[in-house]
Design a protein around this motif. Sequence first.
Motif, PDB file in Angstrom:
ATOM      1  N   PHE A  13       0.815  -1.220   0.000  1.00  0.00           N
ATOM      2  CA  PHE A  13       0.000   0.000   0.000  1.00  0.00           C
ATOM      3  C   PHE A  13       0.845   1.265   0.000  1.00  0.00           C
ATOM      4  O   PHE A  13       0.398   2.305  -0.477  1.00  0.00           O
ATOM      5  N   LEU A  14       2.072   1.191   0.492  1.00  0.00           N
ATOM      6  CA  LEU A  14       2.955   2.356   0.438  1.00  0.00           C
ATOM      7  C   LEU A  14       3.351   2.701  -0.992  1.00  0.00           C
ATOM      8  O   LEU A  14       3.766   3.821  -1.265  1.00  0.00           O
ATOM      9  N   PHE A  15       3.237   1.738  -1.904  1.00  0.00           N
ATOM     10  CA  PHE A  15       3.510   2.020  -3.308  1.00  0.00           C
ATOM     11  C   PHE A  15       2.240   2.242  -4.118  1.00  0.00           C
ATOM     12  O   PHE A  15       2.268   2.952  -5.116  1.00  0.00           O
ATOM     13  N   VAL A  16       1.131   1.650  -3.723  1.00  0.00           N
ATOM     14  CA  VAL A  16      -0.127   1.840  -4.456  1.00  0.00           C
ATOM     15  C   VAL A  16      -0.598   3.288  -4.327  1.00  0.00           C
ATOM     16  O   VAL A  16      -1.001   3.905  -5.317  1.00  0.00           O
ATOM     17  N   ALA A  40       3.349   2.529 -14.294  1.00  0.00           N
ATOM     18  CA  ALA A  40       4.538   1.679 -14.157  1.00  0.00           C
ATOM     19  C   ALA A  40       4.770   1.288 -12.696  1.00  0.00           C
ATOM     20  O   ALA A  40       5.073   0.128 -12.398  1.00  0.00           O
ATOM     21  N   VAL A  41       4.619   2.249 -11.791  1.00  0.00           N
ATOM     22  CA  VAL A  41       4.784   1.957 -10.354  1.00  0.00           C
ATOM     23  C   VAL A  41       3.709   0.974  -9.904  1.00  0.00           C
ATOM     24  O   VAL A  41       3.992   0.012  -9.180  1.00  0.00           O
ATOM     25  N   LEU A  42       2.487   1.179 -10.349  1.00  0.00           N
ATOM     26  CA  LEU A  42       1.389   0.289  -9.983  1.00  0.00           C
ATOM     27  C   LEU A  42       1.607  -1.121 -10.530  1.00  0.00           C
ATOM     28  O   LEU A  42       1.408  -2.106  -9.824  1.00  0.00           O
ATOM     29  N   ILE A  46       2.062  -4.501  -8.310  1.00  0.00           N
ATOM     30  CA  ILE A  46       1.173  -5.662  -8.430  1.00  0.00           C
ATOM     31  C   ILE A  46       1.987  -6.929  -8.698  1.00  0.00           C
ATOM     32  O   ILE A  46       1.728  -7.985  -8.100  1.00  0.00           O
ATOM     33  N   ILE A  47       2.986  -6.847  -9.562  1.00  0.00           N
ATOM     34  CA  ILE A  47       3.850  -8.002  -9.833  1.00  0.00           C
ATOM     35  C   ILE A  47       4.576  -8.428  -8.569  1.00  0.00           C
ATOM     36  O   ILE A  47       4.661  -9.624  -8.255  1.00  0.00           O
TER      37      ILE A  47
END
Length: 83
Positions: A13-16, A40-42, A46-47
């Motif tokens: 969640f810190l990246f979403v 790209a970050v999302l 997810i990967i």
Amino acid sequence: MKLSLNQKTILYFLFVIPAIILMAAGANTEHFGLIWLGFAVLAADIINHIRWWRCPYCGGFLGRDRGAYCKDCGHEIDYDAKN
């Protein structure tokens, strides 16, 4: 570095959240570079989530269900144990 499943969820969640903010900022300013950066970050997040969110016993993907037991092998999942 070993992380617990709870710590991995926090990192997810810190990246979403920043990815969503980047996409919203790009859409608001019509800056397509920010939108693509957000995507790209999302996508990377997810990967990474699919790679990390695994049963520590059998390696099966845990899915969206945060149940007490793995749906593949039946072992009890300790979300605070570092694996």
